[in-house]
Design a protein around this motif. Structure first.
Motif, PDB file in Angstrom:
ATOM      1  N   THR A  12       0.879  -1.319   0.113  1.00  0.00           N
ATOM      2  CA  THR A  12       0.000   0.048   0.055  1.00  0.00           C
ATOM      3  C   THR A  12       0.559   1.290  -0.101  1.00  0.00           C
ATOM      4  O   THR A  12       0.755   2.117  -0.746  1.00  0.00           O
ATOM      5  CB  THR A  12      -1.116  -0.120   1.417  1.00  0.00           C
ATOM      6  N   GLN A  13       1.882   1.221   0.808  1.00  0.00           N
ATOM      7  CA  GLN A  13       2.732   2.544   0.943  1.00  0.00           C
ATOM      8  C   GLN A  13       3.369   2.610  -0.480  1.00  0.00           C
ATOM      9  O   GLN A  13       3.579   3.800  -0.929  1.00  0.00           O
ATOM     10  CB  GLN A  13       3.905   2.217   2.011  1.00  0.00           C
ATOM     11  N   PHE A  14       3.757   1.643  -1.195  1.00  0.00           N
ATOM     12  CA  PHE A  14       4.411   1.670  -2.457  1.00  0.00           C
ATOM     13  C   PHE A  14       3.620   2.252  -3.609  1.00  0.00           C
ATOM     14  O   PHE A  14       3.989   3.246  -4.267  1.00  0.00           O
ATOM     15  CB  PHE A  14       5.156   0.158  -2.834  1.00  0.00           C
ATOM     16  N   THR A  15       2.338   1.632  -3.611  1.00  0.00           N
ATOM     17  CA  THR A  15       1.365   2.006  -4.289  1.00  0.00           C
ATOM     18  C   THR A  15       0.907   3.569  -4.326  1.00  0.00           C
ATOM     19  O   THR A  15       0.860   4.251  -5.120  1.00  0.00           O
ATOM     20  CB  THR A  15       0.135   1.202  -4.339  1.00  0.00           C
ATOM     21  N   GLU A  16       0.840   3.993  -2.858  1.00  0.00           N
ATOM     22  CA  GLU A  16       0.758   5.505  -2.821  1.00  0.00           C
ATOM     23  C   GLU A  16       1.737   6.318  -3.235  1.00  0.00           C
ATOM     24  O   GLU A  16       1.421   7.425  -3.728  1.00  0.00           O
ATOM     25  CB  GLU A  16       0.281   5.718  -1.378  1.00  0.00           C
ATOM     26  N   GLN A  17       3.047   5.925  -2.797  1.00  0.00           N
ATOM     27  CA  GLN A  17       4.097   6.850  -3.504  1.00  0.00           C
ATOM     28  C   GLN A  17       4.176   6.815  -4.722  1.00  0.00           C
ATOM     29  O   GLN A  17       4.533   7.790  -5.611  1.00  0.00           O
ATOM     30  CB  GLN A  17       5.411   6.256  -2.643  1.00  0.00           C
ATOM     31  N   ILE A  18       4.172   5.855  -5.488  1.00  0.00           N
ATOM     32  CA  ILE A  18       4.364   5.670  -6.809  1.00  0.00           C
ATOM     33  C   ILE A  18       3.290   6.305  -7.709  1.00  0.00           C
ATOM     34  O   ILE A  18       3.605   7.255  -8.726  1.00  0.00           O
ATOM     35  CB  ILE A  18       4.433   4.218  -7.539  1.00  0.00           C
ATOM     36  N   THR A  19       2.021   6.321  -7.120  1.00  0.00           N
ATOM     37  CA  THR A  19       0.965   6.917  -7.701  1.00  0.00           C
ATOM     38  C   THR A  19       1.104   8.514  -7.723  1.00  0.00           C
ATOM     39  O   THR A  19       1.065   9.238  -8.588  1.00  0.00           O
ATOM     40  CB  THR A  19      -0.434   6.552  -7.061  1.00  0.00           C
ATOM     41  N   SER A  20       1.713   8.920  -6.363  1.00  0.00           N
ATOM     42  CA  SER A  20       1.690  10.450  -6.463  1.00  0.00           C
ATOM     43  C   SER A  20       2.914  11.129  -7.421  1.00  0.00           C
ATOM     44  O   SER A  20       2.975  12.036  -7.713  1.00  0.00           O
ATOM     45  CB  SER A  20       2.049  10.845  -4.951  1.00  0.00           C
ATOM     46  N   ALA A  53      12.313  -4.382  -5.299  1.00  0.00           N
ATOM     47  CA  ALA A  53      13.601  -3.631  -4.305  1.00  0.00           C
ATOM     48  C   ALA A  53      12.851  -3.142  -3.303  1.00  0.00           C
ATOM     49  O   ALA A  53      13.365  -3.280  -2.126  1.00  0.00           O
ATOM     50  CB  ALA A  53      14.582  -2.635  -5.169  1.00  0.00           C
ATOM     51  N   PHE A  54      11.876  -2.428  -3.344  1.00  0.00           N
ATOM     52  CA  PHE A  54      11.126  -1.877  -2.281  1.00  0.00           C
ATOM     53  C   PHE A  54      10.550  -2.869  -1.268  1.00  0.00           C
ATOM     54  O   PHE A  54      10.655  -2.813  -0.039  1.00  0.00           O
ATOM     55  CB  PHE A  54       9.930  -0.964  -2.742  1.00  0.00           C
ATOM     56  N   MET A  55       9.990  -3.943  -1.769  1.00  0.00           N
ATOM     57  CA  MET A  55       9.614  -5.130  -0.711  1.00  0.00           C
ATOM     58  C   MET A  55      10.447  -5.884  -0.037  1.00  0.00           C
ATOM     59  O   MET A  55      10.501  -6.259   0.967  1.00  0.00           O
ATOM     60  CB  MET A  55       8.812  -5.933  -1.650  1.00  0.00           C
ATOM     61  N   LYS A  56      11.870  -5.580  -0.838  1.00  0.00           N
ATOM     62  CA  LYS A  56      12.994  -6.632  -0.023  1.00  0.00           C
ATOM     63  C   LYS A  56      13.789  -5.298   0.926  1.00  0.00           C
ATOM     64  O   LYS A  56      14.276  -5.918   1.891  1.00  0.00           O
ATOM     65  CB  LYS A  56      13.998  -6.987  -1.092  1.00  0.00           C
ATOM     66  N   ALA A  57      13.676  -4.071   0.725  1.00  0.00           N
ATOM     67  CA  ALA A  57      14.525  -3.237   1.502  1.00  0.00           C
ATOM     68  C   ALA A  57      13.419  -2.913   2.981  1.00  0.00           C
ATOM     69  O   ALA A  57      12.492  -3.208   3.002  1.00  0.00           O
ATOM     70  CB  ALA A  57      14.203  -1.869   0.765  1.00  0.00           C
ATOM     71  N   ASP A  58      14.713  -2.616   3.693  1.00  0.00           N
ATOM     72  CA  ASP A  58      13.910  -2.383   5.207  1.00  0.00           C
ATOM     73  C   ASP A  58      13.312  -1.040   5.139  1.00  0.00           C
ATOM     74  O   ASP A  58      12.079  -0.752   5.531  1.00  0.00           O
ATOM     75  CB  ASP A  58      14.951  -2.377   6.252  1.00  0.00           C
ATOM     76  N   PHE A  63      12.210   8.577  -1.539  1.00  0.00           N
ATOM     77  CA  PHE A  63      11.359   7.611  -2.560  1.00  0.00           C
ATOM     78  C   PHE A  63      11.533   8.324  -3.974  1.00  0.00           C
ATOM     79  O   PHE A  63      11.750   7.591  -5.098  1.00  0.00           O
ATOM     80  CB  PHE A  63      10.231   7.522  -2.193  1.00  0.00           C
ATOM     81  N   ASP A  64      11.245   9.552  -4.256  1.00  0.00           N
ATOM     82  CA  ASP A  64      11.092  10.229  -5.458  1.00  0.00           C
ATOM     83  C   ASP A  64      12.424  10.074  -6.284  1.00  0.00           C
ATOM     84  O   ASP A  64      12.527   9.628  -7.452  1.00  0.00           O
ATOM     85  CB  ASP A  64      10.721  11.758  -5.418  1.00  0.00           C
ATOM     86  N   SER A  65      13.416  10.404  -5.422  1.00  0.00           N
ATOM     87  CA  SER A  65      14.900  10.467  -5.946  1.00  0.00           C
ATOM     88  C   SER A  65      15.240   9.004  -6.365  1.00  0.00           C
ATOM     89  O   SER A  65      15.888   8.668  -7.569  1.00  0.00           O
ATOM     90  CB  SER A  65      15.955  11.083  -5.088  1.00  0.00           C
ATOM     91  N   TRP A  66      14.981   8.157  -5.572  1.00  0.00           N
ATOM     92  CA  TRP A  66      15.400   6.827  -5.497  1.00  0.00           C
ATOM     93  C   TRP A  66      14.660   5.988  -6.815  1.00  0.00           C
ATOM     94  O   TRP A  66      15.168   5.435  -7.725  1.00  0.00           O
ATOM     95  CB  TRP A  66      14.803   5.919  -4.395  1.00  0.00           C
ATOM     96  N   MET A  67      13.256   6.345  -7.052  1.00  0.00           N
ATOM     97  CA  MET A  67      12.596   5.981  -8.382  1.00  0.00           C
ATOM     98  C   MET A  67      12.931   6.549  -9.546  1.00  0.00           C
ATOM     99  O   MET A  67      13.000   6.047 -10.594  1.00  0.00           O
ATOM    100  CB  MET A  67      11.058   6.067  -7.885  1.00  0.00           C
TER     101      MET A  67
END
Length: 172
Positions: A12-20, A53-58, A63-67
């Motif tokens: 859910t966190q990944f989805t919200e961040q990627i959507t934004s 990678a997000f699911m494996k990372a702690d 996030f913006d820069s990383w993606m």
């Protein structure tokens, strides 16, 4: 059960961040390939890589820069894999201030000069002028010191200037 809840929360966190930031990622990919479908493919591939990678990372900071970095690397990989092609398309919609009083010939000269740059060098120009990032933000995305970004950027600008001057001499 706790692991499943944590996994679902992370999804859910990944989805919200990627959507934004999906529009920003698309524009970034488009600057490289100049084609809507290819840009969408790059963003899709980068999103998949980012998700894994997000699911494996702690934790993932910035996030913006990383993606953005994942999209850049995916676009560069795509460009090396695909055959070179000449695209006569106007990029002015990506600029903050539209370039209205510039002739088509001048725009083509600029795009031809940009096409002479290596994909890694194009990254600096795209991030600065098409994505409108500051040098500090570019340093975050590229994971290099800010002064390195500045020196590379100005060296690349000198290279572009030389290509443009060379083009004027060739056309005379």
């Amino acid at each position: 059960m706790i692991g499943r809840k944590k996994s679902k929360a992370k999804e859910t966190q990944f989805t919200e961040q990627i959507t934004s930031i999906r529009g920003k990622l698309y524009r970034l990919a488009y600057c490289y390939v100049k084609n809507e479908q290819e840009a969408l493919d790059i963003v899709s591939d980068a999103t998949y890589k980012g998700y894994l990678a997000f699911m494996k990372a702690d934790t993932v900071t910035y996030f913006d820069s990383w993606m953005s970095r994942i999209v850049i690397n995916t676009a560069i990989d795509y460009m090396y894999r695909s055959k070179p092609m000449l695209v006569l398309e106007d990029f002015t919609q990506g600029l903050e201030a539209p370039v209205e009083n510039v002739s088509i010939e001048a725009k083509m000269d600029l795009y031809n000069a940009l096409d002479r740059l290596r994909p890694e060098e194009k990254t600096y120009i795209i991030l600065k002028y098409f994505v409108s990032l500051s040098f500090r933000e570019m340093a975050e995305v590229l994971a290099v010191p800010e002064n390195t970004v500045k020196s590379r950027f100005y060296r690349i600008m000198q290279q572009l200037k030389a290509y443009l001057i060379e083009g004027e001499v060739d056309s005379i």
